[in-house]
Design a protein around this motif. Sequence first.
Motif, short mmCIF file in Angstrom:
data_model
loop_
_atom_site.label_atom_id
_atom_site.label_comp_id
_atom_site.label_asym_id
_atom_site.label_seq_id
_atom_site.Cartn_x
_atom_site.Cartn_y
_atom_site.Cartn_z
N GLU A 158 0.89 -1.33 0.18
CA GLU A 158 -0.04 -0.10 -0.11
C GLU A 158 0.87 1.25 -0.01
N LYS A 201 2.05 1.80 -3.52
CA LYS A 201 0.79 2.17 -4.33
C LYS A 201 0.76 3.68 -4.07
N ARG A 202 0.90 4.06 -2.79
CA ARG A 202 0.67 5.55 -2.63
C ARG A 202 1.63 6.46 -3.18
#
Length: 327
Positions: free
Chosen positions: A266, A269-270
């Motif tokens: 995550e 992804k960010r």
Amino acid sequence: MKVVLTAGTGVYYDALKELFYDPFTKETGIETVLVSTGGYSEVQTKVRAMSEANNMEWDVFATTYDTVRSPAFANYVEDLGDCSELPNVESEGVDGSCLGKAVLWAATGNGIAYDESEFPNGGMKNWPDFWDVKAFPGPRALPNFGSPWYVLSAALLADGADPKDVYPLDVDRAFRKLDELRPNIAVWWTSGDQAQQLLRTREVVATMVWNGRVATLRKEGFPISFVWNGAMLDADALGITKGAPHKIAAMALLNYIYARPKAAAEFAKRLNYAIPNKHADDFLDADVASNLPTAPENWSKLVKSDAAWLAENSQKLIERWTAWISG
């Protein structure tokens, strides 16, 4: 019990807090206390000062992959050895995650970011273009955060050096090339947040900065491109200060963050930073993975530093850089 730490700023820290630090507190009851700082050079200066005053207030700090391997910094960080006391680093980390004096953290490319709107006929493709103020007019920015070898490497590439021949650095040649561009450097930035803001406000048309910062700007709607060609492989490292007041809790935190592959994915992804958890890719889409420095098409374009050469020469290099930047 608590851990006092400094680990980045802005969206970078916000993501760390949400994905790693807050869950750590929830699961262990150990509070994580953030200390607000500037860039890495300020962090390094404060760690040295607190250590020399025998008044260490921090437990965990983030610095660069190169700095933590420097002999000049060795006395300020705990020796983690082979990380046998951090079993998750051994079992869940990619090869090379244990750095002896720290653990590897976010890996990135440190390359050219430019404003597409300033160059409607096509933007920069390499460091010679960054130096070419006639073909690509406008003010530039470069970093001044305690690791000058990135800028010097860029200068050598701009002067025609082959990426595989950048190290050992030809320091005299690099500074001569920097002298050429110096009048066009509007800002010598000291933090990633500052570099982003320079692009948001269009104070500069291009800067060296990390690819994750560019990914964030693009998500905000700014037309900023990142150039992988000739980008420097850069990485954060998380270390425990020598004399940390909460060393056991600090060890627990470092061990914990390596056991969260979904959180690592995550985070990638960010922010488009590659996290050294070997299972993170299991939770990443191909389009995200392709924009990380570890993607094969990007990895082949990166310039990697020579750790052995830097270990012997970084302190002299920093001293010369400090004199040059002050002059």
